[in-house]
Design a protein around this motif. Structure first.
Motif, PDB file in Angstrom:
ATOM      1  N   ALA A 285       1.078  -1.457   0.292  1.00 54.75           N
ATOM      2  CA  ALA A 285      -0.065  -0.401   0.265  1.00 54.75           C
ATOM      3  C   ALA A 285       0.757   0.935  -0.044  1.00 54.75           C
ATOM      4  CB  ALA A 285      -0.945   0.246   1.281  1.00 54.75           C
ATOM      5  N   LEU A 286       2.076   1.172   0.985  1.00 53.97           N
ATOM      6  CA  LEU A 286       3.292   2.199   0.761  1.00 53.97           C
ATOM      7  C   LEU A 286       3.928   2.644  -0.736  1.00 53.97           C
ATOM      8  CD1 LEU A 286       4.763   2.051   4.256  1.00 53.97           C
ATOM      9  CD2 LEU A 286       3.014   3.815   3.850  1.00 53.97           C
ATOM     10  N   GLU A 287       3.730   1.872  -1.158  1.00 55.08           N
ATOM     11  CA  GLU A 287       4.706   1.789  -2.457  1.00 55.08           C
ATOM     12  C   GLU A 287       3.803   1.921  -3.615  1.00 55.08           C
ATOM     13  OE1 GLU A 287       6.911  -0.784  -5.594  1.00 55.08           O
ATOM     14  OE2 GLU A 287       5.982  -2.029  -4.076  1.00 55.08           O
ATOM     15  N   LYS A 288       2.455   2.053  -3.141  1.00 58.75           N
ATOM     16  CA  LYS A 288       1.305   2.529  -3.833  1.00 58.75           C
ATOM     17  C   LYS A 288       1.341   4.397  -3.961  1.00 58.75           C
ATOM     18  CE  LYS A 288      -1.751  -1.455  -5.136  1.00 58.75           C
ATOM     19  NZ  LYS A 288      -2.307  -2.022  -4.966  1.00 58.75           N
ATOM     20  N   ARG A 289       1.333   4.260  -2.470  1.00 63.81           N
ATOM     21  CA  ARG A 289       0.996   5.761  -2.500  1.00 63.81           C
ATOM     22  C   ARG A 289       2.478   7.231  -2.407  1.00 63.81           C
ATOM     23  NH1 ARG A 289      -2.532   7.126   0.888  1.00 63.81           N
ATOM     24  NH2 ARG A 289      -2.100   8.973   1.290  1.00 63.81           N
ATOM     25  N   LEU A 290       3.260   6.184  -2.509  1.00 60.72           N
ATOM     26  CA  LEU A 290       4.518   7.073  -2.759  1.00 60.72           C
ATOM     27  C   LEU A 290       5.145   7.487  -4.068  1.00 60.72           C
ATOM     28  CD1 LEU A 290       7.665   4.715  -0.627  1.00 60.72           C
ATOM     29  CD2 LEU A 290       6.458   7.147  -0.112  1.00 60.72           C
ATOM     30  N   PRO A 291       5.609   8.103  -4.307  1.00 62.11           N
ATOM     31  CA  PRO A 291       5.656   8.644  -5.676  1.00 62.11           C
ATOM     32  C   PRO A 291       6.662   7.624  -6.563  1.00 62.11           C
ATOM     33  CG  PRO A 291       6.327  11.471  -4.279  1.00 62.11           C
ATOM     34  CD  PRO A 291       6.302   9.433  -3.428  1.00 62.11           C
ATOM     35  N   PRO A 292       6.489   7.677  -7.702  1.00 63.91           N
ATOM     36  CA  PRO A 292       7.428   6.941  -8.471  1.00 63.91           C
ATOM     37  C   PRO A 292       8.602   6.088  -8.352  1.00 63.91           C
ATOM     38  CG  PRO A 292       5.535   8.210  -9.748  1.00 63.91           C
ATOM     39  CD  PRO A 292       5.995   8.232  -8.824  1.00 63.91           C
ATOM     40  N   GLY A 293       9.385   7.495  -8.078  1.00 63.98           N
ATOM     41  CA  GLY A 293      10.893   7.072  -8.374  1.00 63.98           C
ATOM     42  C   GLY A 293      11.279   6.430  -6.514  1.00 63.98           C
ATOM     43  N   VAL A 294      10.410   6.830  -5.327  1.00 64.48           N
ATOM     44  CA  VAL A 294      11.048   6.715  -4.090  1.00 64.48           C
ATOM     45  C   VAL A 294      11.225   4.929  -4.222  1.00 64.48           C
ATOM     46  CG1 VAL A 294      10.536   6.416  -1.045  1.00 64.48           C
ATOM     47  CG2 VAL A 294       9.366   8.610  -2.809  1.00 64.48           C
ATOM     48  N   GLU A 295      11.708   4.674  -4.133  1.00 63.80           N
ATOM     49  CA  GLU A 295      12.915   3.539  -3.240  1.00 63.80           C
ATOM     50  C   GLU A 295      12.733   2.672  -1.611  1.00 63.80           C
ATOM     51  OE1 GLU A 295      17.054   0.365  -3.745  1.00 63.80           O
ATOM     52  OE2 GLU A 295      16.910   2.884  -4.085  1.00 63.80           O
ATOM     53  N   ILE A 296      11.837   1.411  -1.696  1.00 62.66           N
ATOM     54  CA  ILE A 296      11.811   1.710  -0.600  1.00 62.66           C
ATOM     55  C   ILE A 296      12.659  -0.086  -0.294  1.00 62.66           C
ATOM     56  CG2 ILE A 296      10.328   0.400   1.469  1.00 62.66           C
ATOM     57  CD1 ILE A 296       7.541   0.967  -0.257  1.00 62.66           C
ATOM     58  N   LEU A 297      13.630   0.435   0.708  1.00 66.11           N
ATOM     59  CA  LEU A 297      14.630   0.045   1.732  1.00 66.11           C
ATOM     60  C   LEU A 297      14.535  -1.376   2.568  1.00 66.11           C
ATOM     61  CD1 LEU A 297      17.426   2.997   1.394  1.00 66.11           C
ATOM     62  CD2 LEU A 297      16.799   1.250  -0.404  1.00 66.11           C
ATOM     63  N   ALA A 298      13.536  -1.021   3.063  1.00 67.66           N
ATOM     64  CA  ALA A 298      12.678  -2.081   4.525  1.00 67.66           C
ATOM     65  C   ALA A 298      11.849  -1.752   4.690  1.00 67.66           C
ATOM     66  CB  ALA A 298      14.290  -1.591   5.728  1.00 67.66           C
ATOM     67  N   ALA A 299      11.193  -3.070   4.957  1.00 69.64           N
ATOM     68  CA  ALA A 299       9.218  -2.961   5.232  1.00 69.64           C
ATOM     69  C   ALA A 299       9.590  -1.563   6.471  1.00 69.64           C
ATOM     70  CB  ALA A 299       9.168  -4.464   6.099  1.00 69.64           C
ATOM     71  N   PRO A 300       8.633  -1.673   6.415  1.00 71.48           N
ATOM     72  CA  PRO A 300       8.292  -0.200   7.694  1.00 71.48           C
ATOM     73  C   PRO A 300       8.051  -1.014   8.747  1.00 71.48           C
ATOM     74  CG  PRO A 300       6.410  -0.411   6.728  1.00 71.48           C
ATOM     75  CD  PRO A 300       7.057  -1.538   5.458  1.00 71.48           C
ATOM     76  N   ALA A 301       8.872  -0.060  10.112  1.00 71.77           N
ATOM     77  CA  ALA A 301       8.695  -1.034  11.652  1.00 71.77           C
ATOM     78  C   ALA A 301       9.128   0.138  12.545  1.00 71.77           C
ATOM     79  CB  ALA A 301      10.632  -1.762  11.965  1.00 71.77           C
ATOM     80  N   SER A 302       7.580   0.289  13.371  1.00 76.52           N
ATOM     81  CA  SER A 302       8.018   1.292  14.960  1.00 76.52           C
ATOM     82  C   SER A 302       8.104   2.330  14.077  1.00 76.52           C
ATOM     83  CB  SER A 302       9.587   1.005  15.554  1.00 76.52           C
ATOM     84  OG  SER A 302       9.993  -0.010  15.955  1.00 76.52           O
ATOM     85  N   GLY A 303       6.788   2.601  13.419  1.00 76.10           N
ATOM     86  CA  GLY A 303       6.358   3.818  13.084  1.00 76.10           C
ATOM     87  C   GLY A 303       7.172   4.524  11.828  1.00 76.10           C
ATOM     88  N   ARG A 304       8.468   3.701  11.347  1.00 79.42           N
ATOM     89  CA  ARG A 304       9.558   4.371  10.285  1.00 79.42           C
ATOM     90  C   ARG A 304       9.845   3.994   9.021  1.00 79.42           C
ATOM     91  NH1 ARG A 304      13.671   7.058  13.251  1.00 79.42           N
ATOM     92  NH2 ARG A 304      13.437   6.318  15.413  1.00 79.42           N
ATOM     93  N   LEU A 305      10.295   4.321   8.233  1.00 72.09           N
ATOM     94  CA  LEU A 305       9.932   3.123   6.465  1.00 72.09           C
ATOM     95  C   LEU A 305      11.529   4.151   5.933  1.00 72.09           C
ATOM     96  CD1 LEU A 305       9.286   2.260   4.405  1.00 72.09           C
ATOM     97  CD2 LEU A 305       8.002   3.901   3.477  1.00 72.09           C
ATOM     98  N   ALA A 306      12.792   3.452   6.107  1.00 67.63           N
ATOM     99  CA  ALA A 306      13.438   3.478   5.396  1.00 67.63           C
ATOM    100  C   ALA A 306      13.284   3.408   3.753  1.00 67.63           C
ATOM    101  CB  ALA A 306      14.895   2.931   5.767  1.00 67.63           C
ATOM    102  N   VAL A 307      14.334   5.255   2.994  1.00 68.22           N
ATOM    103  CA  VAL A 307      13.571   5.278   1.718  1.00 68.22           C
ATOM    104  C   VAL A 307      15.307   5.700   1.042  1.00 68.22           C
ATOM    105  CG1 VAL A 307      11.494   4.719   1.420  1.00 68.22           C
ATOM    106  CG2 VAL A 307      12.408   7.624   1.701  1.00 68.22           C
ATOM    107  N   ARG A 308      14.753   5.661  -0.809  1.00 62.96           N
ATOM    108  CA  ARG A 308      16.271   6.456  -1.175  1.00 62.96           C
ATOM    109  C   ARG A 308      15.528   7.157  -2.032  1.00 62.96           C
ATOM    110  NH1 ARG A 308      18.745   3.166  -1.807  1.00 62.96           N
ATOM    111  NH2 ARG A 308      21.485   2.923  -0.719  1.00 62.96           N
ATOM    112  N   ALA A 309      15.147   8.418  -1.957  1.00 60.83           N
ATOM    113  CA  ALA A 309      14.501   9.464  -3.055  1.00 60.83           C
ATOM    114  C   ALA A 309      15.530  10.546  -2.916  1.00 60.83           C
ATOM    115  CB  ALA A 309      13.069   9.461  -2.510  1.00 60.83           C
ATOM    116  N   THR A 310      14.964  11.833  -4.799  1.00 61.75           N
ATOM    117  CA  THR A 310      15.688  12.685  -4.304  1.00 61.75           C
ATOM    118  C   THR A 310      14.846  13.838  -3.893  1.00 61.75           C
ATOM    119  OG1 THR A 310      13.803  12.691  -5.996  1.00 61.75           O
ATOM    120  CG2 THR A 310      15.664  11.966  -6.692  1.00 61.75           C
ATOM    121  N   HIS A 311      16.108  14.925  -3.142  1.00 56.48           N
ATOM    122  CA  HIS A 311      14.924  15.745  -2.565  1.00 56.48           C
ATOM    123  C   HIS A 311      13.463  15.844  -2.560  1.00 56.48           C
ATOM    124  CE1 HIS A 311      15.250  20.310  -1.145  1.00 56.48           C
ATOM    125  NE2 HIS A 311      14.459  19.217   0.125  1.00 56.48           N
TER     126      HIS A 311
END
Length: 594
Positions: free
Chosen positions: A247-273
């Motif tokens: 669900a998060l991947e669908k909501r996020l902008p196309p270029g955002v890369e999810i690096l790990a499953a969300p945990a403890s209210g945090r989500l690790a990503v790699r993205a442009t500014h």
């Protein structure tokens, strides 16, 4: 040819181990340097050189810390810091901006000339630190892309630094060791004409050819903008708090890369500014602790300062290197939020905590995305020796700039005409910088680099053991066997090439310390004057264009230009060939070796 003594074998093996340590990158330069000094001290204490007492070995190992070359290098660091902090070099930056507005090609030509000229008297790193944000701003305002200008400008800085005895710490080290071995002292501009002749041949290549060999990494050319590692934090009102990864991947902008499953209210990503800003907007998240962002936003009502987001590059002497976001404690110390980090080498740890946090260790060349009031960001940059790449940054403008220039001239001119040794005039100039307030005593850490100090001390020690153990004489004889049939120009070129290879893959300081005694041995065995061979070593130590790890300025521009390793080799190798060929021919002509 007889075998080397056991002490010579030990010295050679220790030198190889030191070079391997630098190349492998498995330990910090300071650690390798201290281990080298310790090995020399313990080795010579346990197994003294013939005719020496154990305590003589301790003196040899540690004398680098009190050597006049190291004192001179530290004094010149302070002088260079005084020019930067007082804004004494600001007229050069204003000139560049005006010329670039007039014509881009002329602007690049003038930039290369100014870079060479300034680095003759100021250490290479401060000169590039001054020019880097100027080139980034020029690129942002319609000039050449930074990726097409930074490597040529860096090459010009390195060539200018080669031209005087005080241009780099390596030059001073070679000249000091050579003087200790019996070569007459060299003045500040002793070999400047030789380098200027080679620079005149290399300049058209750097100006007209290098930019064509380099990629256009600007966003306008379709190149992907810089991507930052970040941690999105979901507050109680965030829409992304209870979403699964799909669900998060669908909501996020196309270029955002999810690096790990969300945990403890945090989500690790790699993205442009831009992608990071959009992700925070659609999910109601923050890239820094919510309490910190609230505190920064509320500060506007008290100070009237808007929040600014800037990109900060981490140079080699930054206090952030080796620390994490938590240990740096930037929020409490500077009231600044760290939003993300772009790693120049793309080496992120594979193991991450279960709560989704990224444990990032800052390294040289990393670029930080930070938010805060501009005064706080500038204080953060000053305190940690960071370089502002994006955002407004006021260069220091003080009434002490003319005084700093006068002090620098007072240190250089008497040494250049032979009135006093450079060690004395540089030390007097450094003291004058402190006394007049051009450099504050509480900023001494920003002026001096502990890494350079320990590395120079270790290099002096390794050079002494190579000489005193007989390793230099044995290696000189071995090399002479292969070079005895070459003409003088071929010998000089071979020595220069040998030292250049060491420099581009290890430490130019250690290459200088090892190469200088070997040059003396070669001179005796081949019947060539020692001075041109010493200069061949000195020049080879400065031909560090072909790899990003060869010199700290190479790494400093890597992220800013978004360069790959191959960008350095395809531009650096031809430049190395041009410089070695030209310098060898000029040395042969100057010293009548034909």
């Amino acid at each position: 040819m007889s075998l080397p003594s056991l002490h010579a074998i030990g010295a050679i093996l220790l030198t190889i181990a030191m070079f391997y340590g630098f190349v492998s990158g498995r330990a910090r330069v300071e650690i390798i340097s201290l281990l080298t000094i310790s090995a020399i001290a313990l080795g010579l204490y346990s197994f003294p050189l013939p005719g020496q007492a154990p305590t003589d070995g301790l003196k040899l190992a540690f004398e680098g810390f009190g050597h006049y070359a190291l004192i001179t290098i530290c004094a010149l660091m302070v002088l260079g810091r005084g020019l930067v902090t007082t804004g004494a070099l600001e007229p050069a930056s204003r000139l560049l901006t005006r010329v670039w507005r007039f014509n881009r090609q002329i602007g690049l030509f003038v930039t290369l000339l100014l870079a060479m000229a300034m680095s003759m008297l100021v250490n290479d790193t401060p000169v590039l630190v001054l020019l880097l944000p100027i080139m980034a701003a020029i690129a942002a305002n319609g000039g050449m892309p930074a990726s097409k200008t930074l490597i040529p400008v860096n090459s010009a800085v390195l060539i200018g630094g080669m031209a005087t005895t005080i241009g780099t710490s390596t030059n001073l080290l070679v000249v000091s060791i050579a003087t200790d071995l019996g070569l007459p002292p060299m003045s500040v501009f002793h070999f400047t004409p030789v380098v200027l002749m080679a620079a005149a041949v290399a300049l058209p290549f750097m100006w007209l050819v290098m930019p064509r060999l380099l990629p256009d990494n600007s966003i306008a050319a379709g190149h992907e903008p810089r991507r930052f590692l970040a941690t999105l934090r979901f507050g109680g009102a965030s829409s992304g708090r209870d979403m699964d990864p799909a669900a998060l991947e669908k909501r996020l902008p196309p270029g955002v890369e999810i690096l790990a499953a969300p945990a403890s209210g945090r989500l690790a990503v790699r993205a442009t500014h831009a992608e990071l800003e959009e992700a925070m907007r659609v999910l109601g998240a923050t890239a820094a602790p919510a309490w910190l962002m609230e505190r920064l936003q509320s500060g506007y009502g008290k100070t009237g300062e808007d929040l600014t987001v800037v990109e900060l590059s981490i140079p080699r002497d930054s206090g952030l290197i080796g620390r994490t976001v938590a240990t740096a404690n930037v929020a409490e110390r500077f009231n600044v939020a760290l939003l993300g980090v772009h790693d120049a080498r793309h080496l992120w740890p594979d193991e991450r905590p279960a709560d989704g946090r990224q444990i990032t260790i800052f390294g040289e060349g990393d670029i930080i995305l930070a938010a805060g009031a501009m005064p706080d960001l500038q204080e953060f940059a000053r305190a940690e020796n960071l370089l502002v790449l994006e955002g407004a940054k006021e260069l220091p403008r003080t009434a002490k700039a003319p005084l700093a220039l006068a002090i620098m001239a007072g240190a250089v001119v008497p040494a250049s005409i032979g009135l006093v040794p450079i060690a004395i005039s540089a030390l007097a100039g450094a003291i004058a910088m402190f006394v007049t307030g051009c450099v504050r005593f509480d900023r001494i850490g920003s002026a001096l680099s502990a890494k350079v100090i320990v590395l120079v001390a270790a290099s002096i020690a390794i050079g002494r053991i190579i000489l005193d153990s007989g390793a230099a004489e044995w290696l000189g004889g071995l090399i002479a066997l292969g070079l005895q049939f070459l003409p003088a120009a071929g010998v000089l070129a071979a020595v220069m090439l040998f030292v250049t290879v060491l420099t581009n893959f290890a430490s130019n300081t250690t290459a200088a310390a090892v190469g200088t005694p070997i040059a003396f041995s070669l001179a005796q065995k081949l019947g060539i004057p020692v001075e041109p061979l010493v200069l061949a070593v000195l020049f080879g130590c400065n031909l560090c264009y072909a790899t990003p790890v060869a010199y700290q300025t190479n790494m400093l521009i890597m992220s800013a230009g978004d360069y790959k390793f191959s960008d350095y080799t395809k531009t650096g190798l031809p430049l190395v060939a041009i410089m070695i060929t030209t310098l060898s021919m000029v040395l042969v002509y100057r010293y009548n070796l034909y």
